[in-house]
Design an enzyme around this catalytic site. Structure first.
Site, mmCIF file in Angstrom:
data_model
loop_
_atom_site.group_PDB
_atom_site.id
_atom_site.type_symbol
_atom_site.label_atom_id
_atom_site.label_comp_id
_atom_site.label_asym_id
_atom_site.label_seq_id
_atom_site.Cartn_x
_atom_site.Cartn_y
_atom_site.Cartn_z
ATOM 1 C CG HIS A 34 42.617 45.577 33.446
ATOM 2 N ND1 HIS A 34 41.546 44.709 33.336
ATOM 3 C CD2 HIS A 34 42.701 45.891 34.758
ATOM 4 C CE1 HIS A 34 41.026 44.501 34.531
ATOM 5 N NE2 HIS A 34 41.702 45.207 35.413
ATOM 6 C CD GLN A 81 42.210 43.545 46.735
ATOM 7 O OE1 GLN A 81 43.432 43.698 46.693
ATOM 8 N NE2 GLN A 81 41.398 44.129 45.860
#
Length: 279
Positions: free
Chosen positions: A34, A58
């Site tokens: 990230h 999701q």
């Protein structure tokens, strides 16, 4: 660096900085993968916003929504070091208030690979990312290539819905032993962590066979699967060789062919991929 929890406050910030924002969407529990996206974002825009939101839409039934790792203080440290200006960390009720009923779906490209074993997953991804694009109004958004299908789905969404922004895919960041960095790696036991190396090893074996002249997808699948099956306990969800643009299956491989796999190690589902002609 500031932390914003409110959609309205994030929209106000975005209005003030319109055209100057790079967005890095994440589900948090940040790692160096990230951070690499955030560092690159810093080079591409005047302001960097990192979203941290474990998106419930999701996750399917019996998936790891409740156990997905969360640590905002840890995330703030990594984001600050990477040069992030704003963390946008809404709660679910901010993103999906009472009465919410609108979803966005990209049809064909999301139907196989992860979409086949996780029905509804990409509908949740595209919906939340579209909402983030509308809220943050970035000129560029950065995603890791570890989620290769997700990247392809989002590129299609941006094209089809005329979002005025650039999607940037960044290389997979790996641990020293080859395991692709993932927030879910922290859920592996030491024994499972060692077994998880079968993903990167299977990719290496297939690429070695390809460099040796093998072009049959069926033969390359056998080579890659044998590495994982040799570990006994990991379970293959899929191991596929696909066209990297359409994600359609192939009979013959070439240098642009994508090898994508999903493997369950213990209770943890891990994904990895590589392009056969790339180092």
């Amino acid at each position: 660096m500031i932390v914003i929890h409110s959609v309205a406050q994030m929209q106000q910030y975005a209005r003030d900085k319109r055209g100057e924002i790079a967005l890095v969407p994440t589900m948090g529990y940040l790692h160096e993968g990230h951070a690499s996206l955030m560092v690159e974002a810093r080079k591409r825009a005047k302001y960097v916003v990192a979203s941290i939101f474990v998106n419930p839409t999701q996750f399917g039934v019996n998936e790891d929504l409740d156990s997905y790792p969360r640590d905002l203080e840890h995330d703030k440290e990594i984001a600050a070091k990477a040069g992030v200006d704003v963390i946008f960390a809404p709660i679910a009720a901010e993103m999906y208030p009472e009465g919410y009923q609108s979803y966005l779906n990209v049809e064909e490209i999301s139907a196989h690979l992860c979409g086949a074993s996780r029905p509804g997953h990409f509908r949740g991804v595209t919906t939340v990312v579209a909402k983030l694009f509308n809220i943050v109004a970035p000129k560029v958004a950065l995603f890791g290539k570890k989620d290769f299908q997700q990247l392809a789905v989002l590129r299609r969404m941006v094209q089809d819905f005329n979002f005025d922004l650039e999607i940037v895919g960044m290389p997979i960041v790996r641990e020293a032993d080859g395991l692709a960095m993932s927030s879910r790696n922290t859920k592996l036991s030491p024994v499972e962590r060692e077994k998880a190396l079968c993903l990167s090893r299977s990719i290496a074996a297939a690429k070695a066979a390809f460099r040796g002249g093998e072009r049959s997808v069926a033969a390359l699948q056998k080579v890659a699967a044998a590495v994982i099956e040799g570990e006994k306990s990991p379970q293959i969800d899929y191991l596929e060789f696909r066209d990297q643009d359409s994600l359609l299956p192939l009979d013959k491989a070439d240098e642009r062919t994508l090898l994508a796999l999903a493997v369950r190690v213990g209770s943890v589902r891990l994904i990895d991929n590589s392009i056969l002609g790339e180092d």
